[in-house]
Design a protein around this motif. Structure first.
Motif, PDB file in Angstrom:
ATOM      1  N   LEU A  74      -8.566  -2.446   3.155  1.00 33.58           N
ATOM      2  CA  LEU A  74      -8.703  -3.837   2.719  1.00 33.58           C
ATOM      3  C   LEU A  74      -9.662  -4.581   3.653  1.00 33.58           C
ATOM      4  N   MET A 127      -4.102   3.130  -3.725  1.00 34.23           N
ATOM      5  CA  MET A 127      -2.788   2.693  -4.223  1.00 34.23           C
ATOM      6  C   MET A 127      -2.386   1.362  -3.596  1.00 34.23           C
ATOM      7  N   GLY A 129      -0.848  -3.667   9.476  1.00 37.67           N
ATOM      8  CA  GLY A 129      -0.446  -2.945   8.276  1.00 37.67           C
ATOM      9  C   GLY A 129      -1.482  -2.014   7.693  1.00 37.67           C
ATOM     10  N   HIS A 170       5.465   2.850  10.998  1.00 37.51           N
ATOM     11  CA  HIS A 170       5.405   4.251  10.604  1.00 37.51           C
ATOM     12  C   HIS A 170       4.231   4.519   9.662  1.00 37.51           C
ATOM     13  N   ASP A 171       3.533   5.655   9.885  1.00 38.99           N
ATOM     14  CA  ASP A 171       2.401   6.029   9.030  1.00 38.99           C
ATOM     15  C   ASP A 171       1.291   4.986   8.960  1.00 38.99           C
ATOM     16  N   THR A 172       1.182   4.172   9.997  1.00 37.76           N
ATOM     17  CA  THR A 172       0.042   3.253  10.055  1.00 37.76           C
ATOM     18  C   THR A 172      -0.881   3.704  11.200  1.00 37.76           C
ATOM     19  N   TYR A 227      -6.562   6.733   5.497  1.00 37.18           N
ATOM     20  CA  TYR A 227      -7.273   5.935   4.498  1.00 37.18           C
ATOM     21  C   TYR A 227      -8.769   6.050   4.766  1.00 37.18           C
ATOM     22  N   GLN A 278       0.830  -1.187   0.000  1.00 35.80           N
ATOM     23  CA  GLN A 278       0.000   0.000   0.000  1.00 35.80           C
ATOM     24  C   GLN A 278       0.870   1.245   0.000  1.00 35.80           C
ATOM     25  N   CYS A 279       0.221   2.375  -0.241  1.00 33.04           N
ATOM     26  CA  CYS A 279       0.903   3.659  -0.120  1.00 33.04           C
ATOM     27  C   CYS A 279       0.674   4.182   1.283  1.00 33.04           C
ATOM     28  N   THR A 280       1.742   4.631   1.962  1.00 35.27           N
ATOM     29  CA  THR A 280       1.560   5.123   3.320  1.00 35.27           C
ATOM     30  C   THR A 280       1.978   6.578   3.491  1.00 35.27           C
ATOM     31  N   PRO A 326      -2.566   1.494   6.894  1.00 39.76           N
ATOM     32  CA  PRO A 326      -2.008   2.835   6.920  1.00 39.76           C
ATOM     33  C   PRO A 326      -3.002   3.850   7.466  1.00 39.76           C
ATOM     34  N   ARG A 327      -2.488   5.011   7.873  1.00 43.03           N
ATOM     35  CA  ARG A 327      -3.360   6.090   8.333  1.00 43.03           C
ATOM     36  C   ARG A 327      -3.845   6.890   7.121  1.00 43.03           C
TER      37      ARG A 327
END
Lengths: 203, 544
Positions: B456, A181, B447, B380-382, B452, A169-171, B449-450
Motif C-alpha cells: 500500500l 488480497m 501493518g 505476526h507475519d509482518t 509482499y 490484508q492477507c498475511t 505484511p511480509r
C-alpha cells in the motif's frame, strides 16, 4: 456497550510496555558496554583485574529478568485473552479466504468482496474458513489477525470505536496474488450500516 | 615453529595432487576450509538475491520482478541462507577446524564420516541448483507451508530433497562432534576446562542430532503427499495443515538455536581475549548454553499463535518462550561484565563482537514482543518479524561468523588482513544493517505484511529507506570478504599467537601442522586464566 474492554487497547498497552522496556534495556547495555571499552582500553589500563564471576551479581541478573519476563508474559496473555473472548451480541460475519480475494457473508445473506462494512461501537465477530490454501486476515487498525484454516473454526473479534476507512490484508503467504488480497474496512454509523446492509447487492 | 610443515603442505599420494588431494582428505582442517569456501559462495549469492528483493521493494508497484519471480527469489534467499549458510556456517567451518584443536586432539572421532558430511552438503547445494533449472524454483517460502506447497506447480519436491540431504549432513556433523568431545578430549581436560566455543558446539550438536530427523521426516511426507496424495496434510482429503506447521517448527525453531549458540560461543571466546581477562561467570555461560538447547526445543509453536491452535497451547508456548529469554540475557550480561576492569585492545574481531552484542540484543528484545501472545497477534507475519529474525540471525549469527573469520583468519591461513579496511567494512555493514532493518520494524508495526512484492502507498518511504541501507550493507560485505580473501596472495606473516589467546589453538603454529600439535599442549586448570598471558606481555617492552 461501555463495559466491554477493547482488546486493541490491551494489545497496545502490551506493545508499549515491552517496547518501552526494551529501549531502556538496550540503552543501558550499550552505554555500559561503550563506557567499559573506552574506560578500560589497554593504553590506559594495561593490567587487567582477574575477576572470574560474582555469585551475588549473577543471581540478581537471573532473578530480575525472570520477573520482568514474567510480567511481559502476563501483559501479553491478558491482551490475548481479550482478543479471544467475544462479548455477547456481536454481529457475526462469515469470511472465506480464496486465492486471491476475501468473500464476506453478512447475517442477512448479504455478500461482499474485499469490503467489510460495520457499525461503530458494536463488537464484530469474523468466522473464518478458506477454500484452497491457508490465508490469514489481518486488520492492523484493530490489532487482529487470524488464519483461515479448513476444518478448524477460527475467529477474531474487535470493537470499532472510530469511524473511518481502514485496510485489511492477507498475511499468510498464499501465492502470486498474496499481495493483492487487500480490502477496505469501513466503520460507519449504526444508521448507515442498516441502510447499507439492507441495500441489494449490486453485483 | 616454521620448521614444521602446515596442513596446507601435507604430502599427497602421487595420483592425487593439488585439488584432488583436498577432495579425498580426512583432515578436519582441510574439510573446514572446503566448507568455508562453499559457504562464502552461497552466502554472497543469497546476499545478492536479498538485495534484488529490496530493490524491487524500493518503489511501489511491480518494478522489475514479477510476483512469481519475487516469490521464487525470496524462497531461494531463505533456503540458501538457512540451509546452506547459517546452519552450517559456524559448526561446519570453525567447529570442524577448531573443535579438535581446542580440546587438544588431532582430528574428529569419525574423519571419514566428516568428509561424507561435506559431500552431502555439496550434493544438497547441487540439488538446490538443479531445482532451479527444472520446473522453476519453488515459490512457497522456506517454510513450505501446506496445503500451498502441495498444490503449487513449481518444483517443491526437488528443493525439499535438497533440504533433506543438507539435514543429513548437519546431523552427521553433530554426531561426529558429540563423539569427539566425549571420547577425544585431551587427557588433562575435564568437562569444566573446555573452552566455551566447544561447549556451545556440544549443545548445538545435540539439537542437530535430535531435531533434524523431525524435519527430514516432515519433508519426505510433503513429497509423498505431492506424488501420492495420501491426505496427511491436505484438508480437502481430511488431513491437517496445522500438523505440518507443528512438525515443521518442531525442527525449525530449535534450528535457530543451532544457528545462534555457536555464535554465542565465538563471542565468549573473543571478548575475554581482547580484554585479557577471564570470562565473567564461566559456569553460568555453560549452563545457559545447555538451558537454551533444552528450553529452545520446547517453544516451537510460538510461530503459530494465529494458526487456530488452542488457547491453552498459546499460553504454554508463550510462557516457555519467555523462559528462553533468561539464559540469553545471562550471556549478554556476562559479556558486558567481562569488559569491566579488563585491558581492552580494539581489533576488528572485538569491534564485530560489540556490534554483535548490540544487534543481537535488539533481536532478542523484539523477540519478547513476538513472544507475548497478544502483541504477537498484531506483528505476526509482518515486516516486524522479518526485521526481528534478521537482527538475531544476521546481526547475531552473521556477525559472529564475521567476528570468527577475523579472529581465526590468521590461525587458519597464517596471514593477517588489513585492519583499516576491516574496520571500514564492519562500519559499512553495521551502519547499513541498522538503516536497512530498523525501518522494517516500523513498517511491521504499521501493518505491512511480509512476502509482499507490492504494498500500500503508505509503506513506500520506509521501504525506500531500507533499500539504501541494504546497498551500504552489501558493499560492506563484499569489501570485508575481499579484504580477507586478498590476503591469500601474500606470504604468511602471522605469528602463532597474534592476539594473546588462551585456548589451545594459540599454542600451535599458524597455520597448524597436520596433527595439530608438535608438542603436547598445556591445558590450564581454569580455561580462562589470563595471568600467564598478562605476565608474558607485561615483561615485553611496548608493542606486540
Amino acid at each position: 456497550m461501555n463495559d466491554i474492554v477493547n482488546p486493541a487497547t490491551l494489545v497496545d498497552r502490551s506493545l508499549y510496555f515491552i517496547i518501552g522496556f526494551s529501549f531502556i534495556f538496550l540503552f543501558a547495555i550499550t552505554v555500559v558496554m561503550i563506557f567499559f571499552v573506552v574506560r578500560y582500553r589497554r593504553s590506559k589500563n594495561p593490567i587487567p583485574k582477574d575477576i572470574r564471576g560474582n555469585k551475588m551479581l549473577e543471581t540478581v541478573w537471573v532473578v530480575l529478568p525472570a520477573f520482568i519476563a514474567l510480567s511481559m508474559f502476563v501483559s501479553g496473555w491478558k491482551s490475548y485473552s481479550g482478543l479471544r473472548n467475544v462479548p455477547e451480541g456481536a454481529i457475526e460475519i462469515e469470511v472465506v479466504g480464496q486465492s486471491f480475494s476475501w468473500l464476506l457473508y453478512y447475517p442477512n445473506e448479504k455478500e461482499t468482496e474485499n469490503e467489510i462494512v460495520f457499525p461503530i461501537n458494536t463488537p464484530i465477530k469474523l468466522n473464518l474458513t478458506f477454500s484452497d490454501v491457508i490465508h490469514s486476515l489481518f486488520i492492523p487498525a484493530f490489532r487482529v489477525k487470524v488464519d483461515a484454516v479448513k476444518g478448524i473454526e477460527t475467529y477474531a473479534w474487535f470493537l470499532p470505536e472510530k469511524m473511518g476507512e481502514y485496510f485489511f490484508q492477507c498475511t499468510e503467504f498464499c501465492g502470486t496474488g498474496h499481495a493483492d488480497m487487500v480490502g477496505v474496512v469501513k466503520v460507519v454509523s449504526q444508521q448507515e450500516y442498516e441502510e447499507w446492509v439492507e441495500k441489494d447487492d449490486e453485483w | 615453529m616454521e620448521t614444521v610443515k602446515s596442513f596446507f603442505e601435507t604430502p599427497a599420494p602421487a595420483r592425487f595432487k593439488g585439488v584432488l588431494s583436498w577432495l579425498i582428505t580426512t583432515d578436519h582442517k582441510r574439510i573446514g576450509l572446503m566448507y568455508l569456501f562453499a559457504i562464502i559462495f552461497w552466502f554472497l549469492l543469497a546476499v545478492v538475491l536479498g538485495g534484488l528483493l529490496r530493490l524491487e521493494l524500493m518503489f511501489q508497484g511491480e518494478t522489475f520482478l514479477s510476483a512469481q519471480l519475487y516469490n521464487s527469489v525470496f524462497t531461494l534467499h531463505g533456503v540458501i541462507m538457512i540451509f546452506l549458510f547459517i546452519i552450517p556456517a559456524l559448526p561446519a567451518v570453525f567447529g570442524n577446524f577448531f573443535l579438535p584443536i581446542q580440546i587438544g586432539t588431532d582430528d574428529v572421532f569419525f574423519p571419514k564420516l566428516n568428509l561424507l558430511s561435506w559431500y552431502l552438503y555439496m550434493a544438497g547445494g547441487v540439488i538446490a541448483v538443479i531445482s532451479l533449472f527444472s520446473d522453476g524454483f519453488p515459490d512457497t517460502g522456506w517454510t513450505f507451508y501446506v496445503p500451498f506447497s502441495i498444490s503449487t506447480n513449481t518444483n517443491v519436491s526437488t528443493a525439499v530433497s535438497a533440504a533433506f540431504v543438507l539435514g543429513l549432513a548437519s546431523m552427521l556433523t553433530g554426531l561426529n562432534f558429540i563423539t569427539t568431545i566425549h571420547r577425544m578430549r585431551n587427557r588433562a581436560m575435564g568437562w569444566l576446562q573446555m573452552p566455551l566455543f566447544t561447549w556451545t558446539l556440544y549443545a548445538t550438536s545435540w539439537v542437530q542430532l535430535l531435531a533434524t530427523p523431525v524435519i527430514s521426516i516432515t519433508l519426505i511426507l510433503v513429497v509423498i503427499e505431492r506424488y501420492l496424495g495420501v491426505g496427511l496434510f491436505d484438508p480437502s482429503k481430511g488431513g491437517d495443515p496445522i500438523l505440518y506447521q507443528h512438525l515443521f517448527w518442531m525442527y525449525s525453531h530449535p534450528a535457530v538455536y543451532i544457528m545462534i549458540l555457536p555464535g554465542m560461543g565465538v563471542i565468549s571466546e573473543i571478548i575475554p581475549v581482547f580484554s585479557r581477562k577471564s570470562i565473567f561467570g564461566y559456569k553460568a555461560i555453560v549452563a545457559s548454553s545447555m538451558a537454551i538447547a533444552v528450553a529452545g526445543s520446547l517453544v516451537w509453536a510460538h510461530h503459530m499463535y494465529t494458526s487456530g491452535m488452542s488457547d491453552t497451547a498459546v499460553f504454554v508456548f508463550s510462557l516457555l518462550t519467555f523462559v528462553v529469554a533468561i539464559p540469553s540475557a545471562i550471556k549478554v550480561f556476562s559479556w558486558v561484565a567481562t569488559l569491566y576492569k579488563g585491558s581492552i585492545q580494539m581489533t576488528p574481531p572485538l569491534f564485530l563482537s560489540l556490534c554483535f552484542i548490540y544487534l543481537f540484543s535488539v533481536g532478542g528484545l523484539t523477540g519478547l514482543v513476538l513472544g507475548a501472545a497478544g502483541a504477537n497477534i498484531h506483528v505476526h507475519d509482518t515486516h516486524f518479524v522479518v526485521s526481528h529474525f534478521h537482527f538475531t540471525m544476521f546481526g547475531g549469527t552473521g556477525f559472529a561468523f564475521f567476528a570468527a573469520l577475523h579472529y581465526w583468519w590468521p590461525k587458519m591461513f597464517g596471514r593477517m588482513y588489513n585492519f583499516k579496511i576491516a574496520y571500514i567494512a564492519s562500519i559499512l555493514v553495521t551502519g547499513g544493517f541498522i538503516f536497512h532493518y530498523v525501518p522494517m520494524f516500523i513498517l511491521g508495526l504499521q501493518g505491512m505484511p511480509r512476502r509482499y512484492y507490492d504494498y500500500l502507498p503508505q509503506f513506500e518511504s520506509g521501504n525506500f529507506l531500507a533499500g539504501f541501507g541494504a546497498a551500504f550493507m552489501i558493499v560492506g560485505i563484499f569489501l570485508m570478504f575481499a579484504n580477507l580473501l586478498l590476503t591469500l596472495r601474500k606470504d604468511r606473516d602471522a605469528s602463532s599467537d597474534p592476539w594473546g589467546g588462551i585456548t589451545l589453538e594459540w599454542q600451535t603454529a599458524s597455520p597448524p601442522p597436520l596433527h595439530n600439535f608438535t608438542t603436547e599442549p598445556e591445558v590450564l586448570d581454569y580455561p580462562y586464566d589470563f595471568t600467564g598471558v598478562v605476565e608474558k606481555y607485561s615483561k615485553k617492552p611496548k608493542g606486540e
